[in-house]
Design a protein around this motif. Structure first.
Motif, PDB file in Angstrom:
ATOM      1  N   ASP A 167      37.690  36.707  42.700  1.00  0.00           N
ATOM      2  CA  ASP A 167      38.313  35.785  43.661  1.00  0.00           C
ATOM      3  C   ASP A 167      37.328  34.717  44.121  1.00  0.00           C
ATOM      4  O   ASP A 167      37.716  33.576  44.380  1.00  0.00           O
ATOM      5  N   SER A 190      38.166  34.329  34.780  1.00  0.00           N
ATOM      6  CA  SER A 190      38.436  35.757  34.946  1.00  0.00           C
ATOM      7  C   SER A 190      39.348  36.047  36.127  1.00  0.00           C
ATOM      8  O   SER A 190      39.152  35.515  37.232  1.00  0.00           O
ATOM      9  N   ASP A 191      40.315  36.935  35.917  1.00  0.00           N
ATOM     10  CA  ASP A 191      41.163  37.373  37.026  1.00  0.00           C
ATOM     11  C   ASP A 191      40.536  38.537  37.796  1.00  0.00           C
ATOM     12  O   ASP A 191      41.146  39.079  38.716  1.00  0.00           O
TER      13      ASP A 191
END
Length: 330
Positions: A66, A62-63
């Protein structure tokens, strides 16, 4: 602002999220659980749109994330962390980080290869009052020894007495007092004094095969450190560090509220501790964010080395008492 995903939907996860968001460096964006229903139920309390996952591979890809904070059962930490590190995510693992030093060394190798960071959430090391303790250690002169105490009765020990085997008291899930509570005074000793020359653990093993507590003796060239730790009893005693010129009196060992310097001749009694915030997990969240955003490799390597030393000592202490996790038998 760093985008935070979480694995593990218990009280400590809520505390980390609160501390992280209070720091102003993180925002919660994603929740993973074994089912989307459990993830959704946990996410409800945050009253915002969060990405929900029941598949680790999807979380890793997933973007919207982080870094991921892992508070799954101890024995699952390694497999979860490796998947995320290999996908290029920063990872924060609630203590104890892994079951073996081989797992830890490999995970740090993966993190370095991927250009990301792997942290063990030993939160008390980042407290301002722990740093205050470190700064004032020279005041007591030549070290003569220390007594570090962290004993808190666990409500889950009641389940053991009832014939059950909760995760935290299970060999299958890499549990026991030493890795859950004893890790705090171990970290304190290693951070302040270095890795001991030898260590001995007089474990009180319980019916599930793990340790319920017991005293530990760490031997250094010129002094010894006694650790009193346990999850099947409680102590209200403070911790102390002794030297030729005086004593540092610390209470409690984590979330430190009092650090008192006491001169042997009675000429001085000084309070050194600063006021504390309610949720001390904010301090570690701030430091991890700083290391990530500044790419502070020196601070990272210091914490990585410290984590390895603590795990090495912890494993030696368990093995002295014939306590072997299932993860070590694979």
């Amino acid at each position: 602002m760093l985008k935070l995903g979480i694995m593990g939907t218990n009280w400590i996860t809520d505390s980390f999220i609160e501390g992280a968001e209070n720091s102003g460096k993180w925002t919660l964006t994603a929740v993973y659980s074994r089912t989307r229903e459990k993830a959704a139920k946990f996410a409800e309390k945050y009253h915002r749109d969060l990405v929900l996952f029941a598949d680790i591979a999807e979380l890793a890809a997933s973007d919207q994330v982080d870094a991921v904070y892992i508070a799954s059962p101890n024995a699952l930490h390694y497999e979860h962390a490796i998947q995320l590190l290999e996908a290029g995510k920063h990872v924060i693992v609630e203590k104890p980080i892994f079951s073996t030093t081989a797992e830890l060394e490999h995970a740090h190798t993966v993190a370095r290869d991927q250009g990301v960071f792997l942290f063990e959430a030993a939160r008390h090391l980042q407290e301002p009052n722990f740093k205050r303790l470190q700064e004032n250690l020279p005041r007591i002169g030549k070290l003569h020894g220390a007594t570090l105490t962290y004993m808190k009765y666990s409500s889950r020990y009641d389940a053991v007495l009832a014939g059950e085997e909760p995760n935290i008291f299970s060999l299958r899930f890499s549990g026991g007092s030493l890795v859950d509570l004893g890790v705090y005074p171990l970290y304190t000793a290693v951070a302040l004094f270095g890795e001991p020359e030898s260590a001995h653990y007089f474990a009180r093993k319980i019916v599930t095969g793990v340790d319920g507590g017991g005293p530990i003796i760490l031997s250094y060239p010129d002094f010894h450190v006694t650790i009193n730790q346990g999850k099947n009893s409680t102590s209200k005693l403070p911790s102390e560090i002794y030297g030729e010129k005086g004593t540092l009196w610390i209470d409690p060992l984590t979330s430190i509220k009092t650090i008192r310097f006491l001169a042997h001749d009675g000429s001085a009694s000084e309070e050194l501790a600063w006021p504390v915030i309610d949720n001390d997990m904010q301090y570690e969240a701030e430091e991890f964010a700083r290391i990530i955003t500044q790419k502070d490799r020196d601070s990272y390597e210091y914490l990585a080395d410290l984590s390895l030393k603590v795990l090495r000592v912890s494993n030696e202490l368990r093995h002295q008492n014939d306590i072997w996790f299932d993860a070590e038998k694979k």
